[in-house]
Scaffold this motif. Structure first.
Motif, PDB file in Angstrom:
ATOM      1  N   MET A 119       0.843  -1.200   0.000  1.00  0.00           N
ATOM      2  CA  MET A 119       0.000   0.000   0.000  1.00  0.00           C
ATOM      3  C   MET A 119       0.879   1.252   0.000  1.00  0.00           C
ATOM      4  O   MET A 119       1.908   1.297   0.672  1.00  0.00           O
ATOM      5  CB  MET A 119      -0.917   0.004   1.229  1.00  0.00           C
ATOM      6  N   LYS A 120       0.464   2.248  -0.766  1.00  0.00           N
ATOM      7  CA  LYS A 120       1.234   3.492  -0.861  1.00  0.00           C
ATOM      8  C   LYS A 120       0.337   4.665  -0.444  1.00  0.00           C
ATOM      9  O   LYS A 120      -0.748   4.850  -0.981  1.00  0.00           O
ATOM     10  CB  LYS A 120       1.736   3.698  -2.294  1.00  0.00           C
ATOM     11  N   ILE A 121       0.825   5.463   0.509  1.00  0.00           N
ATOM     12  CA  ILE A 121       0.074   6.602   1.014  1.00  0.00           C
ATOM     13  C   ILE A 121       0.827   7.899   0.736  1.00  0.00           C
ATOM     14  O   ILE A 121       2.033   7.995   0.989  1.00  0.00           O
ATOM     15  CB  ILE A 121      -0.147   6.487   2.549  1.00  0.00           C
ATOM     16  N   ILE A 122       0.105   8.888   0.224  1.00  0.00           N
ATOM     17  CA  ILE A 122       0.682  10.218  -0.015  1.00  0.00           C
ATOM     18  C   ILE A 122       0.495  11.059   1.238  1.00  0.00           C
ATOM     19  O   ILE A 122      -0.605  11.131   1.786  1.00  0.00           O
ATOM     20  CB  ILE A 122      -0.009  10.919  -1.203  1.00  0.00           C
ATOM     21  N   VAL A 123       1.568  11.708   1.685  1.00  0.00           N
ATOM     22  CA  VAL A 123       1.501  12.609   2.833  1.00  0.00           C
ATOM     23  C   VAL A 123       1.888  14.008   2.369  1.00  0.00           C
ATOM     24  O   VAL A 123       2.969  14.211   1.798  1.00  0.00           O
ATOM     25  CB  VAL A 123       2.440  12.150   3.971  1.00  0.00           C
ATOM     26  N   ASP A 124       1.003  14.968   2.609  1.00  0.00           N
ATOM     27  CA  ASP A 124       1.260  16.369   2.286  1.00  0.00           C
ATOM     28  C   ASP A 124       2.295  16.892   3.281  1.00  0.00           C
ATOM     29  O   ASP A 124       1.976  17.210   4.426  1.00  0.00           O
ATOM     30  CB  ASP A 124      -0.052  17.159   2.390  1.00  0.00           C
ATOM     31  N   ALA A 125       3.534  16.984   2.844  1.00  0.00           N
ATOM     32  CA  ALA A 125       4.625  17.359   3.747  1.00  0.00           C
ATOM     33  C   ALA A 125       4.622  18.840   4.102  1.00  0.00           C
ATOM     34  O   ALA A 125       5.303  19.256   5.046  1.00  0.00           O
ATOM     35  CB  ALA A 125       5.970  16.982   3.130  1.00  0.00           C
ATOM     36  N   MET A 126       3.850  19.648   3.369  1.00  0.00           N
ATOM     37  CA  MET A 126       3.857  21.093   3.610  1.00  0.00           C
ATOM     38  C   MET A 126       2.598  21.567   4.338  1.00  0.00           C
ATOM     39  O   MET A 126       2.431  22.752   4.600  1.00  0.00           O
ATOM     40  CB  MET A 126       3.991  21.858   2.285  1.00  0.00           C
ATOM     41  N   GLY A 127       1.703  20.647   4.679  1.00  0.00           N
ATOM     42  CA  GLY A 127       0.448  21.017   5.326  1.00  0.00           C
ATOM     43  C   GLY A 127       0.558  20.995   6.842  1.00  0.00           C
ATOM     44  O   GLY A 127       1.157  20.084   7.421  1.00  0.00           O
ATOM     45  N   GLY A 128      -0.014  22.014   7.496  1.00  0.00           N
ATOM     46  CA  GLY A 128      -0.043  22.027   8.954  1.00  0.00           C
ATOM     47  C   GLY A 128       0.882  23.056   9.571  1.00  0.00           C
ATOM     48  O   GLY A 128       1.784  23.593   8.912  1.00  0.00           O
ATOM     49  N   ASP A 129       0.675  23.302  10.856  1.00  0.00           N
ATOM     50  CA  ASP A 129       1.436  24.325  11.575  1.00  0.00           C
ATOM     51  C   ASP A 129       2.898  23.962  11.756  1.00  0.00           C
ATOM     52  O   ASP A 129       3.751  24.842  11.898  1.00  0.00           O
ATOM     53  CB  ASP A 129       0.816  24.562  12.962  1.00  0.00           C
ATOM     54  N   PHE A 130       3.201  22.660  11.793  1.00  0.00           N
ATOM     55  CA  PHE A 130       4.559  22.219  12.093  1.00  0.00           C
ATOM     56  C   PHE A 130       5.220  21.521  10.906  1.00  0.00           C
ATOM     57  O   PHE A 130       6.085  20.674  11.077  1.00  0.00           O
ATOM     58  CB  PHE A 130       4.555  21.300  13.321  1.00  0.00           C
ATOM     59  N   LYS A 166       5.997   1.474  11.549  1.00  0.00           N
ATOM     60  CA  LYS A 166       4.967   0.725  12.282  1.00  0.00           C
ATOM     61  C   LYS A 166       4.087  -0.121  11.368  1.00  0.00           C
ATOM     62  O   LYS A 166       3.737  -1.251  11.703  1.00  0.00           O
ATOM     63  CB  LYS A 166       4.100   1.693  13.080  1.00  0.00           C
ATOM     64  N   TYR A 167       3.705   0.425  10.208  1.00  0.00           N
ATOM     65  CA  TYR A 167       2.723  -0.243   9.359  1.00  0.00           C
ATOM     66  C   TYR A 167       3.305  -0.868   8.094  1.00  0.00           C
ATOM     67  O   TYR A 167       2.607  -1.601   7.389  1.00  0.00           O
ATOM     68  CB  TYR A 167       1.613   0.730   8.973  1.00  0.00           C
ATOM     69  N   GLY A 168       4.557  -0.535   7.767  1.00  0.00           N
ATOM     70  CA  GLY A 168       5.190  -1.117   6.588  1.00  0.00           C
ATOM     71  C   GLY A 168       4.662  -0.607   5.270  1.00  0.00           C
ATOM     72  O   GLY A 168       4.777  -1.291   4.245  1.00  0.00           O
ATOM     73  N   VAL A 169       4.079   0.590   5.269  1.00  0.00           N
ATOM     74  CA  VAL A 169       3.525   1.147   4.027  1.00  0.00           C
ATOM     75  C   VAL A 169       4.582   1.949   3.276  1.00  0.00           C
ATOM     76  O   VAL A 169       5.544   2.436   3.860  1.00  0.00           O
ATOM     77  CB  VAL A 169       2.315   2.062   4.319  1.00  0.00           C
ATOM     78  N   ASP A 170       4.390   2.081   1.977  1.00  0.00           N
ATOM     79  CA  ASP A 170       5.224   2.976   1.180  1.00  0.00           C
ATOM     80  C   ASP A 170       4.659   4.389   1.304  1.00  0.00           C
ATOM     81  O   ASP A 170       3.440   4.564   1.414  1.00  0.00           O
ATOM     82  CB  ASP A 170       5.235   2.545  -0.290  1.00  0.00           C
ATOM     83  N   ILE A 171       5.522   5.374   1.264  1.00  0.00           N
ATOM     84  CA  ILE A 171       5.117   6.769   1.472  1.00  0.00           C
ATOM     85  C   ILE A 171       5.593   7.644   0.324  1.00  0.00           C
ATOM     86  O   ILE A 171       6.734   7.515  -0.145  1.00  0.00           O
ATOM     87  CB  ILE A 171       5.700   7.324   2.794  1.00  0.00           C
ATOM     88  N   VAL A 172       4.724   8.543  -0.119  1.00  0.00           N
ATOM     89  CA  VAL A 172       5.112   9.613  -1.042  1.00  0.00           C
ATOM     90  C   VAL A 172       4.938  10.929  -0.305  1.00  0.00           C
ATOM     91  O   VAL A 172       3.840  11.243   0.166  1.00  0.00           O
ATOM     92  CB  VAL A 172       4.239   9.633  -2.317  1.00  0.00           C
ATOM     93  N   LEU A 173       6.009  11.694  -0.176  1.00  0.00           N
ATOM     94  CA  LEU A 173       5.944  13.011   0.466  1.00  0.00           C
ATOM     95  C   LEU A 173       5.836  14.072  -0.619  1.00  0.00           C
ATOM     96  O   LEU A 173       6.707  14.165  -1.496  1.00  0.00           O
ATOM     97  CB  LEU A 173       7.200  13.259   1.311  1.00  0.00           C
TER      98      LEU A 173
END
Length: 308
Positions: free
Chosen positions: A1-12, A27-34
């Motif tokens: 499974m591949k999950i996209i994470v918005d690396a520029m979103g949020g206060d921090f 923890k979950y072994g997923v693939d990530i796209v930043l």
């Protein structure tokens, strides 16, 4: 499974999203796209102790950022190379299985609706949340749009019911309408109309629910407009943190209380875990054709991990 994470979103951002993505991958072994500005993401990775891009993680460069001050309805259109727009386009194209963002709620909801698209037959997507305290329940609301007519509230309730059945495994979810009293005639005209529609529906409608009853397990799905939902969710999360800090303070007060704490340590940990809003991650956008999850703007890395 591949999950996209918005690396520029949020206060921090970008540190919290990047660190949370690393924790989720471990923890979950997923693939990530930043998605976001490559240089800033690489710098954040270095701060997390990564000298190079970890295996199973990639960066999709985006030169723009949707700011909280931007007009939610048009931000993703005007900033076509934002981390949010790039991520949603990748999800729509089938390059990943889900998208997570702590950015602007309005821009995310508008972008998901127009780029990823709604499920056929739905007029508007709803923002939901799994809310901690006592028995977790699903809250379905109007999300970024605080205005919701009675028919919209009926639809949000249905979306919440389906989500509760499919994800939480509740066969016949109890649906309640958040209001300022339990009587059918309570609330604004829209809420009174919604009460009638919900009563006539095929849902297991249990009537109006006051704010004080929400943490007590009186319903599985609570429906309301976006403004009310936002206030209620953050109040519950704040109360959870207040109670957790208070318990820690009482237990650590002196030797006697510390000894007492040891006797109930197991049950206490279980109780305090139920109050931890970071364990529930984000709010799925109900009615969008692919998984899009919204996280609070002030999300920590633990919240990002749970959202993934």
């Amino acid at each position: 499974m591949k999950i996209i994470v918005d690396a520029m979103g949020g206060d921090f951002a970008p540190l919290a999203p990047v660190k949370g993505a690393l924790m989720a991958q471990e923890k979950y072994g997923v693939d990530i796209v930043l998605t976001g500005k490559t240089e800033e993401i690489l710098k954040a990775l270095q701060q997390c102790g990564c000298k190079e891009l970890p295996k199973g993680m990639e960066i999709a460069n985006a030169t723009e950022v949707v700011e909280i001050c931007d007009d939610p309805a048009t931000a993703f259109k005007h900033k076509k190379d934002s981390s949010l727009t790039v991520g949603l386009n990748m999800l729509h194209a089938g390059d990943a299985d889900g998208f997570v963002s702590a950015g602007s709620t309005g821009a995310l909801l508008a972008g998901a609706t127009l780029v990823v698209k709604r499920i056929r037959g739905l007029r508007r997507a709803a923002l939901s949340a799994i809310v901690p305290l006592s028995q977790p329940f699903v809250m379905a609301d109007a999300g970024a749009n605080p205005e919701a007519d009675a028919l919209s509230l009926l639809r949000f309730a249905k979306l919440g019911e389906i989500y509760c059945q499919a994800v939480l495994g509740v066969e016949k979810p109890r649906v309640a309408l958040i209001n300022n009293g339990t009587e059918p005639q309570k609330g604004t005209k829209i809420y009174r109309e919604a009460y009638g529609l919900l009563t006539a529906s095929d849902m297991n409608f249990v009537g109006n629910c006051e704010g004080r009853d929400l943490p007590l397990g009186v319903c599985d799905v609570a429906v309301c407009d976006g403004f009310t939902g936002n206030v209620v969710i953050k109040l519950i999360e704040g109360m959870g943190r207040f109670m957790t800090d208070g318990l820690k303070s009482v237990i650590g007060a002196n030797t006697k209380t510390k000894l007492g704490g040891l006797l109930v340590r197991g049950e206490l940990k279980k109780f305090m875990k139920g109050l931890d809003d970071t364990a529930y991650g984000g709010a799925p956008l109900l009615g969008i054709s692919k998984p899009v999850v919204k996280i609070h703007g002030n999300a920590s890395e633990k919240t990002v991990r749970s959202a993934v």
